[in-house]
Design a protein around this motif. Structure first.
Motif, PDB file in Angstrom:
ATOM      1  N   UNK A 389      11.787  13.715 -11.534  1.00  7.09           N
ATOM      2  CA  UNK A 389      11.980  12.338 -11.151  1.00  7.09           C
ATOM      3  C   UNK A 389      10.920  11.438 -10.935  1.00  7.09           C
ATOM      4  N   UNK A 390       9.731  12.226 -10.901  1.00  6.46           N
ATOM      5  CA  UNK A 390       8.325  11.421 -10.488  1.00  6.46           C
ATOM      6  C   UNK A 390       7.949  10.412 -11.406  1.00  6.46           C
ATOM      7  N   UNK A 391       7.791   9.103 -11.093  1.00  7.84           N
ATOM      8  CA  UNK A 391       7.384   8.213 -12.029  1.00  7.84           C
ATOM      9  C   UNK A 391       6.071   7.115 -11.332  1.00  7.84           C
ATOM     10  N   UNK A 392       6.324   6.860 -10.176  1.00 12.62           N
ATOM     11  CA  UNK A 392       5.370   6.096  -9.419  1.00 12.62           C
ATOM     12  C   UNK A 392       5.226   6.819  -7.847  1.00 12.62           C
ATOM     13  N   UNK A 393       3.765   6.769  -7.566  1.00 12.94           N
ATOM     14  CA  UNK A 393       3.528   7.329  -6.175  1.00 12.94           C
ATOM     15  C   UNK A 393       2.499   6.553  -5.659  1.00 12.94           C
ATOM     16  N   UNK A 394       2.567   6.608  -4.280  1.00 12.33           N
ATOM     17  CA  UNK A 394       1.547   6.016  -3.289  1.00 12.33           C
ATOM     18  C   UNK A 394       0.379   7.097  -2.868  1.00 12.33           C
ATOM     19  N   UNK A 395      -0.378   7.534  -3.838  1.00 11.24           N
ATOM     20  CA  UNK A 395      -1.109   8.657  -3.783  1.00 11.24           C
ATOM     21  C   UNK A 395      -2.538   8.245  -3.106  1.00 11.24           C
ATOM     22  N   UNK A 396      -2.447   7.516  -1.930  1.00  8.66           N
ATOM     23  CA  UNK A 396      -3.597   7.307  -1.214  1.00  8.66           C
ATOM     24  C   UNK A 396      -3.325   7.352   0.127  1.00  8.66           C
ATOM     25  N   UNK A 399      -1.651   4.473   3.632  1.00 12.10           N
ATOM     26  CA  UNK A 399      -0.694   3.159   3.236  1.00 12.10           C
ATOM     27  C   UNK A 399       0.341   3.137   4.027  1.00 12.10           C
ATOM     28  N   UNK A 400       1.098   1.907   4.002  1.00 11.54           N
ATOM     29  CA  UNK A 400       2.109   1.597   5.157  1.00 11.54           C
ATOM     30  C   UNK A 400       3.364   2.248   4.585  1.00 11.54           C
ATOM     31  N   UNK A 401       4.406   2.359   5.380  1.00 14.09           N
ATOM     32  CA  UNK A 401       5.730   2.969   5.179  1.00 14.09           C
ATOM     33  C   UNK A 401       6.448   2.410   4.139  1.00 14.09           C
ATOM     34  N   UNK A 402       7.308   3.188   3.450  1.00 14.39           N
ATOM     35  CA  UNK A 402       8.057   2.535   2.356  1.00 14.39           C
ATOM     36  C   UNK A 402       7.643   2.045   0.991  1.00 14.39           C
ATOM     37  N   UNK A 403       6.186   2.727   0.795  1.00 18.25           N
ATOM     38  CA  UNK A 403       5.806   2.458  -0.527  1.00 18.25           C
ATOM     39  C   UNK A 403       6.393   3.086  -1.474  1.00 18.25           C
ATOM     40  N   UNK A 404       6.398   2.537  -2.557  1.00 16.72           N
ATOM     41  CA  UNK A 404       6.719   3.294  -3.980  1.00 16.72           C
ATOM     42  C   UNK A 404       5.550   3.666  -4.650  1.00 16.72           C
ATOM     43  N   UNK A 463       1.308  -6.737  -1.819  1.00 15.52           N
ATOM     44  CA  UNK A 463       0.346  -7.993  -1.793  1.00 15.52           C
ATOM     45  C   UNK A 463       0.284  -8.364  -2.999  1.00 15.52           C
ATOM     46  N   UNK A 464       0.787  -9.377  -3.536  1.00 16.70           N
ATOM     47  CA  UNK A 464       0.819 -10.073  -5.199  1.00 16.70           C
ATOM     48  C   UNK A 464      -0.631 -10.129  -5.460  1.00 16.70           C
ATOM     49  N   UNK A 465      -1.363 -10.385  -4.578  1.00 15.71           N
ATOM     50  CA  UNK A 465      -2.937 -10.775  -4.606  1.00 15.71           C
ATOM     51  C   UNK A 465      -3.879  -9.584  -4.929  1.00 15.71           C
ATOM     52  N   UNK A 466      -3.181  -8.322  -4.510  1.00 11.96           N
ATOM     53  CA  UNK A 466      -4.112  -7.125  -4.584  1.00 11.96           C
ATOM     54  C   UNK A 466      -3.193  -5.924  -4.955  1.00 11.96           C
ATOM     55  N   UNK A 467      -3.282  -5.536  -6.347  1.00 16.85           N
ATOM     56  CA  UNK A 467      -2.639  -4.462  -6.947  1.00 16.85           C
ATOM     57  C   UNK A 467      -2.844  -3.021  -6.319  1.00 16.85           C
ATOM     58  N   UNK A 468      -3.778  -2.972  -5.843  1.00 16.77           N
ATOM     59  CA  UNK A 468      -4.344  -1.582  -5.032  1.00 16.77           C
ATOM     60  C   UNK A 468      -3.382  -1.185  -4.145  1.00 16.77           C
ATOM     61  N   UNK A 469      -2.747  -2.146  -3.446  1.00 17.67           N
ATOM     62  CA  UNK A 469      -1.877  -1.955  -2.221  1.00 17.67           C
ATOM     63  C   UNK A 469      -0.492  -1.369  -2.870  1.00 17.67           C
ATOM     64  N   UNK A 470      -0.348  -1.484  -3.834  1.00 15.62           N
ATOM     65  CA  UNK A 470       0.851  -0.969  -4.722  1.00 15.62           C
ATOM     66  C   UNK A 470       1.956  -1.656  -4.563  1.00 15.62           C
ATOM     67  N   UNK A 471       3.362  -1.214  -4.810  1.00 19.09           N
ATOM     68  CA  UNK A 471       4.521  -1.523  -4.791  1.00 19.09           C
ATOM     69  C   UNK A 471       5.450  -0.974  -3.706  1.00 19.09           C
ATOM     70  N   UNK A 472       6.482  -1.647  -3.194  1.00 16.85           N
ATOM     71  CA  UNK A 472       7.447  -1.065  -2.271  1.00 16.85           C
ATOM     72  C   UNK A 472       8.618  -1.217  -3.025  1.00 16.85           C
ATOM     73  N   UNK A 473       9.268  -0.062  -2.386  1.00  8.15           N
ATOM     74  CA  UNK A 473      10.819   0.109  -2.914  1.00  8.15           C
ATOM     75  C   UNK A 473      11.639  -1.027  -2.019  1.00  8.15           C
ATOM     76  N   UNK A 474      12.482  -1.950  -3.007  1.00  3.29           N
ATOM     77  CA  UNK A 474      13.071  -3.151  -2.068  1.00  3.29           C
ATOM     78  C   UNK A 474      14.556  -2.920  -2.304  1.00  3.29           C
ATOM     79  N   UNK A 475      15.208  -1.607  -2.484  1.00  4.34           N
ATOM     80  CA  UNK A 475      16.499  -1.259  -2.558  1.00  4.34           C
ATOM     81  C   UNK A 475      17.210  -1.314  -3.845  1.00  4.34           C
ATOM     82  N   UNK A 476      18.585  -1.043  -4.059  1.00  2.00           N
ATOM     83  CA  UNK A 476      19.196  -1.014  -5.192  1.00  2.00           C
ATOM     84  C   UNK A 476      19.751  -2.427  -5.694  1.00  2.00           C
ATOM     85  N   UNK A 477      19.460  -2.730  -6.882  1.00  2.00           N
ATOM     86  CA  UNK A 477      20.005  -4.091  -7.071  1.00  2.00           C
ATOM     87  C   UNK A 477      21.467  -4.299  -7.006  1.00  2.00           C
ATOM     88  N   UNK A 478      22.245  -3.238  -7.385  1.00  2.00           N
ATOM     89  CA  UNK A 478      23.838  -3.234  -7.186  1.00  2.00           C
ATOM     90  C   UNK A 478      24.277  -3.564  -5.606  1.00  2.00           C
TER      91      UNK A 478
END
Length: 628
Positions: A389-396, A399-404, A463-478
């Motif tokens: 399943x692995x595709x994206x990881x918060x490997x630092x 980081x804050x909770x809930x990160x993709x 943070x849209x201005x800081x890629x290093x903080x990564x992406x957060x999971x924001x739920x199922x679109x459906x």
């Protein structure tokens, strides 16, 4: 020694572990989409996952590969070592070939995790016979066995395995044709002939086994994993040999700490799910590690089994879900020996699912500091059945909770804009499925014009201005829905905000309000945190606990705080109920991983939904102060 308070724990260092690169290339496109990929190249990986088993058998023949609890009352560990496993896999493969099993006649495994399950699955992998682990719930918890019949109707297996044939007899009668061979390990079925598992190991492996293994192509079907079916009938996700082999290398490159010491995993995650069946078993093989099958799970009456296992097995990494960590905390807090053993050689804690509340992370930090003087890095990631399943990881660390996180080596992430700063995740790479088993129309709909698989999940930048903080999971679109005003509600965003704002008091929530004037929520309280907050004994019945004035006041304050920061009706929760009856797994309201199936819950609890929105407000309903 007392458990350090939060401020003391927060000042303690994290355990030092080797980490992978976070250097990611970002391409912004004129249509608003974004492409991201790791700048680190994916390193070589084997053609078949079973090559790791062969190598480990040669280098570490006496090392424990798998272990499971024996029968009660003693329940001693039954161990399978690498040398023995490799020999048995080849003998079983010989028997499978002799039966003419193939992509047209695959193997279906109906029972849960176990040594024989693993041996059969690995034998299939080794000689290119697709197999499918089907959730036991379709056999043991269903009244009509409709989903089991659907799954087996698509698979058309040539052999079915059930460890306890007697327990599965009704399901076998209703869903498995009489001419399909049944293999079992114990308790034969009363009304159906079967083959004892040992018979599969009766013949020595011939040259046919190696010839068949040599002929397996990287893109041939290795296994089929069915989705949960929460939005319809389950879909069979094809997992190729390449997907299984490459994904372990991706994960180890992203988090080298996994392979930095002899890997020891204790896991309850089910093997018919991609995290348990692919990632846990796959990483064990990739690292020549030891996998102890946890016969417990994060549920009342079951977590005690996990605690017993942790008293004996000290993992080097520990994978779970928020509910799993929350249920362990009171045991870790009360038992110094358990606490010291659990944290003794942990490199990291890793979770998937919904966000962890701040209080839960802080509690784990404080317990770790008490046990070993340092915090254990807590990491998370994002993936799907379609990505192995692995595709994206918060490997630092930190980081804050809930990160993709960010894309791991070898996998490309495309972000398609959804509006409001959210993007749909789309994936492409050697770890991504070619489609769905026997459902070509669904396979075609999965991919966009560039060959990226549409995941149906929303991600957003921390943070849209800081890629290093990564992406957060924001739920199922459906899961997202519209209020009566036509305003869209981001379910994942609101659920995460509610959990975070509760500071550990809420474990999860179901977000409601489709076609209503305001957003509502059904809240699952963390019983440990709630009883502590109210000064009540841990065994307090849940209905008594959720009616406690102190807990009600705390929950009201959480709703009011969210409402005060809200910028419109879709951005805060106007009404909420604390659940006195938690989500029911038997009713399909909980997945096998312990996360809530929102659609099933709202369908099953229609009277509760009406109570939530009754006018005037019911006494059990909390109303945010700005809407009172």
């Amino acid at each position: 020694m007392l458990v350090p308070d939060r401020s003391e724990a927060a000042a303690a260092p994290h355990r030092r572990i080797p980490l992978g690169s976070t250097d990611v290339h970002l391409e912004r496109r004129p249509d608003g989409s974004l492409l991201l990929h790791s700048r680190e190249a994916l390193q070589p990986y084997p053609r078949l996952l079973t090559q790791h088993l062969r190598d480990a058998a040669g280098q570490h023949p006496q090392r424990v590969f798998l272990a499971e609890r024996g029968p009660a009352p003693e329940g001693a560990w039954r161990e399978l070592r690498y040398g023995e496993a490799w020999a048995r896999v080849q003998r079983i493969a010989q028997s499978l070939l002799a039966r003419g099993l193939s992509a047209e006649r695959p193997v279906a495994i109906l029972s849960g995790s176990g040594i024989e399950h693993a041996l059969l699955a690995l034998a299939c992998l080794h000689v290119g016979i697709p197999h499918c682990a089907v959730t036991p719930a379709y056999s043991l918890l269903s009244d009509d066995h409709a989903k089991l019949r659907h799954v087996l109707g698509l698979l058309r297996p040539g052999l079915v395995f059930a460890d306890d044939a007697a327990a599965f007899e009704t399901a076998l009668e209703r869903a498995v044709p009489a001419d399909v061979e049944l293999v079992y390990t114990r308790s034969p079925a009363a009304r159906r002939a079967g083959t004892p598992f040992g018979a599969l190991e009766a013949a020595e492996a011939s040259t046919a086994v190696q010839a068949a293994s040599d002929a397996v192509a990287p893109d041939s079907v290795a296994r089929v994993l069915f989705t949960s079916g929460s939005t319809g009938l389950p879909k069979g996700v094809i997992n190729t040999q390449r997907m299984l082999a490459c994904n372990q290398q991706m994960m180890v490159q992203a988090i080298p700490a996994i392979a930095a010491q002899p890997l020891v995993i204790l896991s309850w995650l089910p093997w018919h799910h991609t995290s348990g069946g692919n990632q846990m078993l796959g990483l064990t093989l990739r690292c020549a590690g030891s996998f102890y099958i946890d016969d417990g799970k994060p549920a009342p009456g079951e977590v005690e089994k996990t605690v017993r296992n942790l008293r004996e097995i000290a993992p080097t990494v520990y994978f779970s879900v928020p509910r799993g960590f929350a249920m362990l905390i009171p045991y870790l807090r009360a038992d110094a020996a358990l606490r010291e053993r659990f944290f003794s050689r942990l490199s990291l804690l890793y979770y998937s699912g919904s966000a962890l509340g701040r209080s839960l992370v802080q509690s784990l930090d404080a317990l770790a500091v008490q046990a070993c003087g340092e915090r254990i890095p807590m990491m998370s990631g994002y993936g799907a059945t379609e990505s192995a399943p692995a595709a994206v990881a918060a490997n630092w660390v930190g980081g804050e909770s809930g990160l993709a996180g960010l894309p791991i080596p070898g996998c490309e992430l495309k972000l398609a804009p959804l509006g409001n700063g959210k993007y749909e995740a789309r994936l492409r790479g050697p770890n991504v499925t070619p489609g769905y088993w026997a459902q070509p129309e669904l396979s075609a709909a999965l991919f966009d014009e560039e060959g990226f698989a549409r995941m149906g999940d929303a991600l957003s930048f921390v943070d849209p201005n800081d890629l290093s903080q990564g992406l957060a999971f924001d739920g199922r679109v459906a899961e997202d829905f519209k209020l009566s005003t036509g305003t869209w509600v981001g379910v994942g965003t609101l659920r995460a905000r509610l959990i975070q704002e509760s500071d550990g008091l809420f474990l999860d929530a179901v977000i409601a309000g489709e076609s209503q004037d305001a957003v509502g929520a059904f809240v699952v309280v963390d019983r440990t945190a709630a009883t502590l907050a109210c000064g009540l004994p841990p065994e307090t019945p849940l209905p008594t606990l959720v009616a406690n004035p102190k807990l009600v006041a705390r929950a009201q304050a959480v709703l009011d705080a969210l409402a005060q920061r809200g910028t419109g009706s879709s951005t805060f929760i106007a009404r909420a109920m604390l659940l006195s009856e938690p989500p029911d797994a038997a009713a399909g309201e909980l997945t096998d991983k312990g996360s809530i199936n929102q659609r099933a819950f709202l369908t099953n609890r229609a009277p509760l939904l009406a109570q939530l929105y009754a006018t005037p407000a019911d006494a059990a309903v909390l109303v945010a102060s700005t809407t009172a």
